[in-house]
Design an enzyme around this catalytic site. Structure first.
Site, short mmCIF file in Angstrom:
data_model
loop_
_atom_site.label_atom_id
_atom_site.label_comp_id
_atom_site.label_asym_id
_atom_site.label_seq_id
_atom_site.Cartn_x
_atom_site.Cartn_y
_atom_site.Cartn_z
N SER A 42 -11.46 -2.21 3.40
CA SER A 42 -10.66 -2.88 4.45
C SER A 42 -11.29 -4.21 4.84
O SER A 42 -10.60 -5.23 4.98
CB SER A 42 -10.61 -2.00 5.70
OG SER A 42 -9.79 -0.91 5.50
N GLY A 71 -1.81 -1.63 -0.53
CA GLY A 71 -0.98 -1.82 0.67
C GLY A 71 -1.64 -2.78 1.66
O GLY A 71 -0.97 -3.60 2.28
N SER A 88 -0.67 1.73 13.01
CA SER A 88 -1.04 1.19 11.70
C SER A 88 -1.89 -0.06 11.86
O SER A 88 -1.45 -1.09 12.37
CB SER A 88 0.23 0.85 10.91
OG SER A 88 -0.10 0.00 9.83
N ASP A 114 -7.64 8.04 6.06
CA ASP A 114 -7.91 7.98 4.63
C ASP A 114 -8.84 9.10 4.17
O ASP A 114 -9.03 9.30 2.97
CB ASP A 114 -8.52 6.62 4.26
CG ASP A 114 -7.49 5.50 4.35
OD1 ASP A 114 -6.28 5.80 4.47
OD2 ASP A 114 -7.89 4.32 4.29
N LYS A 125 1.30 6.78 1.69
CA LYS A 125 0.08 6.14 1.18
C LYS A 125 0.24 5.91 -0.32
O LYS A 125 1.35 5.87 -0.83
CB LYS A 125 -1.15 7.01 1.51
CG LYS A 125 -1.40 7.15 3.00
CD LYS A 125 -1.82 5.83 3.62
CE LYS A 125 -2.03 5.93 5.11
NZ LYS A 125 -2.22 4.62 5.73
C1 S3P Z 1 -6.04 0.12 6.37
C2 S3P Z 1 -5.35 0.83 7.30
C3 S3P Z 1 -4.82 2.17 7.05
C4 S3P Z 1 -5.45 2.82 5.83
C5 S3P Z 1 -5.55 1.88 4.67
C6 S3P Z 1 -6.36 0.66 5.04
C7 S3P Z 1 -6.50 -1.23 6.71
O1 S3P Z 1 -3.42 2.07 6.81
O2 S3P Z 1 -4.75 3.96 5.46
O3 S3P Z 1 -6.14 2.51 3.57
O4 S3P Z 1 -7.34 -1.79 5.97
O5 S3P Z 1 -6.05 -1.76 7.73
P1 S3P Z 1 -2.38 1.98 8.04
O6 S3P Z 1 -2.94 1.04 8.98
O7 S3P Z 1 -1.10 1.50 7.44
O8 S3P Z 1 -2.30 3.38 8.56
#
Ligand code: S3P
Length: 439
Positions: free
Chosen positions: A25, A95, A167, A316, A343
């Protein structure tokens, strides 16, 4: 040739010490903020995984330069102004990459197409596109999914937005858009979720108002350059935390340099509720993020009813938790985790099928799983192309009554290149299984 799958043999006594690879992240965020910073940004510990490299290539297509430094670090050199990319930006499986970049680009007046692999093309994008449109961005999705098309509208207005789901990706996309919007962009969260964007912005000189309610930035503003250290990824550490609880030997498993941001460590609270013994030592701070070393001992876990407020703080890590639950005495129930269905795979369905395939009693619910502990036997599990599912079953195999074969593991490189070597260092042998060698 990368392995089509893995065969993992039971390994009753794991032990040893590893340094946990960089946080995924935070690595994405460093690349994105580096590309729009006022001056070069040097980064140590950037995660060289497929997901983060996709974000690196995307910022390079927008005119940033990334140099490899002799000490293993990277230097991101921002262009004067981002330029429109001549090709679609390919975010692969990520994502985080595509959603955060959509926010960052929304106010730059550039035309761009953002796309990804088959899994990413199934994931919902209106959750970022809709609020960005209400700031004035012009973004089209493809029936709500990638590819996304951003067109040249530049001027964004700040909004005050209440996230419908907790999120961090959506929150971050809006905060990044807020950097180029006029006024105060406020993002309210229904539950606490990860706050790496807020912390990194602050450490790069952009003031952020924040609390349990969410966060706000006042634009237009730009991050400064400087130096950033990326801590080890708690989500990668999670596999070996569970491995240690399931199959540790006399000595503990030691994990060094683990990011301990409290918006990420819900798994520790859950595992402790289940009877796990995890010791935290040498707490320190790196670039505004808490970091520590962990020691984990084998434990006889008991099932738990996981409090739903811990779910976004462990989102996660739930696949690894489900594996721990498979070895716990009694039942473990996870509710309020419907986000798992969108996911990299539908993690509720894929984990339920995988657990069944190795003899675990599991009941699939709309928003979670109910797992009856009893241990795993050998068998064949399809990961559904999901890196975290693959790694979760690999560590589950450590205490299974026979070898577990895990199919479709190539995407482990999106988050944890070198997982097999890290596992081997701790005594777990993860052998490649090429398609033609399968019985
Ligand atoms: C993440 C936020 C989470 C997580 C993803 C990484 C991020 O998703 O599941 O693997 O880096 O902000 P969401 O914020 O959509 O739940």
């Amino acid at each position: 040739m990368s392995a089509a799958g893995w065969r993992v043999n039971p390994a009753p006594t794991l032990g040893g010490s590893i340094v946990v690879p960089g946080d995924k992240s935070i690595s994405h965020r460093v690349m994105l903020l580096g590309a729009v910073a006022e001056a070069p940004l040097e980064v140590q510990g950037f995660l060289q995984s497929e997901d983060c490299l996709a974000t690196r290539h995307a910022v390079e297509s927008l005119g940033a330069r990334v140099e490899e430094l002799a000490d293993g670090g990277l230097r991101v050199l921002p262009p004067e102004q981002l330029r429109a990319p001549s090709v679609p930006l390919d975010f692969g499986n990520s994502g985080t990459g595509i959603r955060l970049m959509t926010g960052l680009l929304a106010g730059h007046g550039l035309a761009a197409v953002l796309d990804g692999d088959e899994s990413l093309r199934r994931r919902p994008m209106e959750r970022v596109a809709a609020p960005l449109r209400s700031m004035g961005a012009r973004i089209e999705t493809t029936a709500g999914r990638p590819p996304l098309r951003i067109s040249g509208q530049a001027r964004l207005e700040a909004i005050d937005y209440a996230l419908p789901v907790a999120s961090a990706q959506v929150k971050s996309a809006l905060l990044l858009a807020g950097l180029s919007a006029e006024g105060r962009t406020v993002v309210r969260q229904p539950a606490v979720c990860r706050d790496h964007t807020e912390r990194l912005l602050e450490s790069l000189g952009c003031p952020v108002e924040r609390g349990e309610w969410g966060a706000a930035v006042t634009g237009p503003t730009r991050p400064s350059g400087g130096q950033v250290v990326v801590p080890g990824d708690f989500s990668s550490a999670a596999f070996f935390i569970v491995a240690g609880l399931l199959a540790g030997g006399e000595a503990p498993i030691e994990l060094q340099g683990v990011g301990m941001n409290p918006t990420r460590t819900g798994l520790l609270d859950i595992l402790r509720m289940m009877g796990g013994r995890i010791e935290i030592s040498s707490p320190r701070e790196e670039s505004g993020e808490p970091v520590a070393d962990l020691r984990i001992w084998r434990a006889d876990l008991v099932g738990a009813d996981v409090p739903p407020e811990l779910v976004p703080l462990a989102i996660d890590e739930l696949p690894a938790l489900f594996v721990a639950a498979a070895y716990a005495r009694g039942e473990t129930r996870v509710r309020g985790a419907e986000e798992l269905r969108v996911k990299e795979s539908d993690r509720i369905a894929v984990m339920a099928r995988g657990l069944e395939a190795v003899g675990v009693e599991v009941s699939e619910q709309a928003d979670g799983l109910l797992i009856r502990g009893g241990g795993m036997r050998g068998g064949v599990v399809d990961s559904g192309g999901d890196h975290r599912v693959a790694m979760s079953f690999a560590i589950g195999a450590a205490r299974a009554s026979g070898p577990i074969e895990i199919l479709d593991v190539a995407n482990v490189a999106t988050s944890f290149p070198g997982f097999e070597q890290a596992a081997a260092t701790l005594g777990l042998s993860v052998e490649p299984l090429h398609a033609e060698h399968r019985a």
